[in-house]
Design a protein around this motif. Structure first.
Motif, mmCIF file in Angstrom:
data_model
loop_
_atom_site.group_PDB
_atom_site.id
_atom_site.type_symbol
_atom_site.label_atom_id
_atom_site.label_comp_id
_atom_site.label_asym_id
_atom_site.label_seq_id
_atom_site.Cartn_x
_atom_site.Cartn_y
_atom_site.Cartn_z
ATOM 1 N N PHE A 115 0.865 -1.188 0.000
ATOM 2 C CA PHE A 115 0.000 0.000 0.000
ATOM 3 C C PHE A 115 0.892 1.225 0.000
ATOM 4 N N VAL A 116 0.681 2.113 -0.997
ATOM 5 C CA VAL A 116 1.496 3.309 -1.113
ATOM 6 C C VAL A 116 0.825 4.455 -0.362
ATOM 7 N N LEU A 117 1.486 4.953 0.654
ATOM 8 C CA LEU A 117 0.959 6.059 1.442
ATOM 9 C C LEU A 117 0.964 7.354 0.616
ATOM 10 N N PRO A 118 0.108 8.300 0.955
ATOM 11 C CA PRO A 118 0.044 9.557 0.188
ATOM 12 C C PRO A 118 1.380 10.292 0.189
ATOM 13 N N GLU A 119 1.642 10.952 -0.913
ATOM 14 C CA GLU A 119 2.873 11.731 -1.052
ATOM 15 C C GLU A 119 2.768 13.007 -0.234
ATOM 16 N N SER A 120 3.897 13.456 0.303
ATOM 17 C CA SER A 120 3.937 14.713 1.048
ATOM 18 C C SER A 120 5.054 15.586 0.489
ATOM 19 N N LYS A 121 5.000 16.867 0.814
ATOM 20 C CA LYS A 121 6.008 17.798 0.319
ATOM 21 C C LYS A 121 7.381 17.428 0.874
ATOM 22 N N ALA A 122 8.394 17.463 0.008
ATOM 23 C CA ALA A 122 9.756 17.135 0.423
ATOM 24 C C ALA A 122 10.252 18.127 1.464
ATOM 25 N N LYS A 123 10.956 17.605 2.473
ATOM 26 C CA LYS A 123 11.506 18.448 3.541
ATOM 27 C C LYS A 123 12.941 18.028 3.841
ATOM 28 N N VAL A 124 13.791 19.027 3.998
ATOM 29 C CA VAL A 124 15.162 18.788 4.438
ATOM 30 C C VAL A 124 15.468 19.790 5.539
ATOM 31 N N SER A 125 15.955 19.303 6.655
ATOM 32 C CA SER A 125 16.218 20.176 7.807
ATOM 33 C C SER A 125 17.354 21.149 7.532
ATOM 34 N N GLU A 126 17.340 22.239 8.261
ATOM 35 C CA GLU A 126 18.464 23.173 8.182
ATOM 36 C C GLU A 126 19.722 22.468 8.690
ATOM 37 N N CYS A 127 20.838 22.782 8.067
ATOM 38 C CA CYS A 127 22.066 22.090 8.439
ATOM 39 C C CYS A 127 23.277 22.963 8.132
ATOM 40 N N ALA A 128 24.402 22.600 8.701
ATOM 41 C CA ALA A 128 25.638 23.331 8.452
ATOM 42 C C ALA A 128 26.136 23.045 7.040
ATOM 43 N N GLU A 129 26.738 24.058 6.417
ATOM 44 C CA GLU A 129 27.309 23.857 5.092
ATOM 45 C C GLU A 129 28.562 22.987 5.196
ATOM 46 N N VAL A 130 28.842 22.290 4.101
ATOM 47 C CA VAL A 130 30.034 21.452 4.038
ATOM 48 C C VAL A 130 31.035 22.121 3.104
#
Length: 521
Positions: free
Chosen positions: A388-403
């Motif tokens: 069963f494929v769950l509904p899609e949600s908006k992509a999220k990426v947490s704030e993070c330090a630059e590399v």
């Protein structure tokens, strides 16, 4: 002889491939293609093909153990549970932390969350999937229909069956753009290859984004296990949004998506802080730990288990009923193919036993009852065919330090990078692959890849031993020489075999300055 085939889901990466376990006289003895799989069409990579070998590994744990003096000593289950309950009773709320493997089933994660939050009243509940990345557009099969695909990393080795869909798209005329640190197998099938300097992956992704074209573009990132993953994902997400492309990040672990959806997502920094006086670790090798009290439930005596005060033996994927949720949000059934050894239980059952010793009855009489406590509108019957494929949600990426780009020096003249290998998994998955004799036969230990010109300068030949040193320490390993590596860059796979892991030299960084020395034969 009784012979049967039991379909299940691969315990390694987040792709969610299926195969049949071949069961002879009640014992798992091989794998066979599961042609109806909506994810992999019956195909598997090397890890999936040999995943059956870990089930009856001679290294399996079958008895509870308590540390007495400096030794782990076998005890009865009742004694082990009683000791755990007695000790845990002295810890309050966030003194206590629970870490569950993202290869565990949804049912395991649900029960362990209840143990953490409902019984021990702690918010410190997490998994290795908790790195702040949640992006799962479309389905894996739909990748083959894209007209332009940007791939970040060596997907051919980290998530081979997703890479197969990329190859399908290329056969259909799609433009394939690959960003990587070296001329990886994935880079070799690219229409456009953008080479990233070690530590400067985000900059290269932005440059590669300018090459995206078409109306049905996809950006794919195979998540690894370094501190740079979130920063790399953030750059990939920015490109996907600017180009109106779908973005899918494939977890390193088989149930990485499920772990995030079920709340095993507390910050690792907070969970592993000095305020955590006791740890409860389920199915994950985090290396040796030092705390007042440590409980480990696992199928193998990992380095974490060796440092535990109590070890409880747990079942492997072929010995349990349950579900896992793959990168495309597809919940699929894991089916029991053989009975575990006497006293060996699924993670969710062990967590329930511990809770009961602490005076709380979860009321779960089956794996499906655990599942339905969260997914009440679903049942094992509903998801039994294609999941069963769950509904899609908006992509999220947490704030993070630059590399930042790696800066080499006279003392450390090389940039050391880590990446996946098709033969071994990450973290807890590495424990699994290390117990598959065929995978160990192919790659028995960690190794370094080095450019052929650098090899001449150092005076080494294929198979020679080298010592790689960073400011974190040194490791010895055999070397492989190839023109695919950039001059001044060395690669060691992100895998753990025996007592060696590249993490010992990198402390979780994706790229770090290093030096390489030849060892005399």
């Amino acid at each position: 002889m009784e012979l049967k085939y039991v379909p299940t889901v691969c315990p390694f990466c987040g792709t969610g491939c299926s195969f049949n376990l071949v069961v002879k006289d009640g014992m798992v003895s091989g794998t066979a293609p599961f042609q109806r799989s909506p994810v992999c069409d019956g195909k598997t990579c090397q890890k999936g093909h040999y995943a059956y070998e870990l089930v009856n590994s001679p290294s399996r744990l079958t008895k509870p153990m308590i540390k007495k003096g400096d030794e782990l000593v076998e005890v009865s289950l009742d004694e082990a549970l009683g000791f755990i309950a007695e000790k845990l009773g002295s810890y309050k709320e966030n003194d206590f932390a629970v870490i569950v493997s993202a290869n565990a089933t949804n049912e395991d994660i649900i029960a362990l969350e209840k143990l953490a939050k409902n019984v021990m009243k702690t918010e410190k509940f997490t998994s290795p999937a908790a790195i702040g990345i949640d992006a799962s557009a479309g389905t894996i099969a739909e990748i083959a229909k894209a007209d332009c695909i940007l791939v970040v990393g060596n997907l051919l080795e980290s998530h081979p069956l997703v890479a197969r869909r990329v190859a399908n798209a290329k056969d259909n005329g799609a433009k394939i753009i690959v960003v990587d640190n070296y001329s990886s197998p994935m880079a070799k099938i690219a229409s456009e290859f953008v080479k990233a300097a070690p530590g400067a992956e985000a900059e290269a992704i932005s440059k590669a984004g300018e090459l995206i074209e078409g109306k049905n573009a996809v950006v794919i990132f195979g998540i690894g296990v370094t501190n740079a993953e979130t920063a790399i994902a953030k750059a990939a997400l920015d490109v996907s949004e600017s180009k109106k492309a779908a973005f899918i990040a494939i977890p390193a672990q088989s149930n990485g998506r499920g772990a995030i959806l079920l709340g095993a997502d507390a910050s690792f920094g907070e969970v592993m802080s000095e305020s955590s006086k006791a740890y409860y670790i389920a199915g994950e090798d985090l290396g040796p730990l030092d705390a007042e009290f440590i409980v480990v439930q696992d199928s193998f005596l990992t380095s974490t288990a060796k440092s535990a005060d109590v070890v409880l033996p747990s079942a492997v994927y072929a010995e349990v009923d349950g579900t896992v949720t793959n990168a495309e949000r597809r919940i699929q059934l894991v089916r029991k193919a053989q009975e575990p050894a006497e006293g060996v239980k699924a993670h969710w059952q062990i967590a329930s036993d511990v809770a009961e010793k602490l005076g709380v009855n979860f009321g779960f009489d089956s794996a499906e009852a655990v599942f339905k406590s969260v997914y009440s509108d679903l049942s094992y019957e509903i998801i039994s065919k294609d999941g069963f494929v769950l509904p899609e949600s908006k992509a999220k990426v947490s704030e993070c330090a630059e590399v930042s780009k790696v800066t080499v020096s006279d003392d450390y003249p090389f940039a050391l990078i880590s990446a996946s290998t098709i033969w071994h998994g990450f973290g807890g998955s590495g424990t699994l692959s290390a117990n598959c004799k065929s995978l160990i036969h192919e790659v028995p230990e960690i190794f370094a890849k080095i450019n052929n010109e650098d090899a001449v300068d150092i005076g080494i030949l294929p198979g020679h031993l080298v010592k790689i040193t960073t400011d974190k320490g040194s490791l010895e390993m055999p070397v492989k020489i190839t023109k695919d590596m950039e001059k001044g860059v060395i690669l060691v796979p992100s895998m753990s075999v025996g007592n060696k892991c590249i993490c010992m030299l990198t402390d979780g960084e994706k790229a770090i300055p290093a030096k390489v020395e030849r060892l005399e034969a």
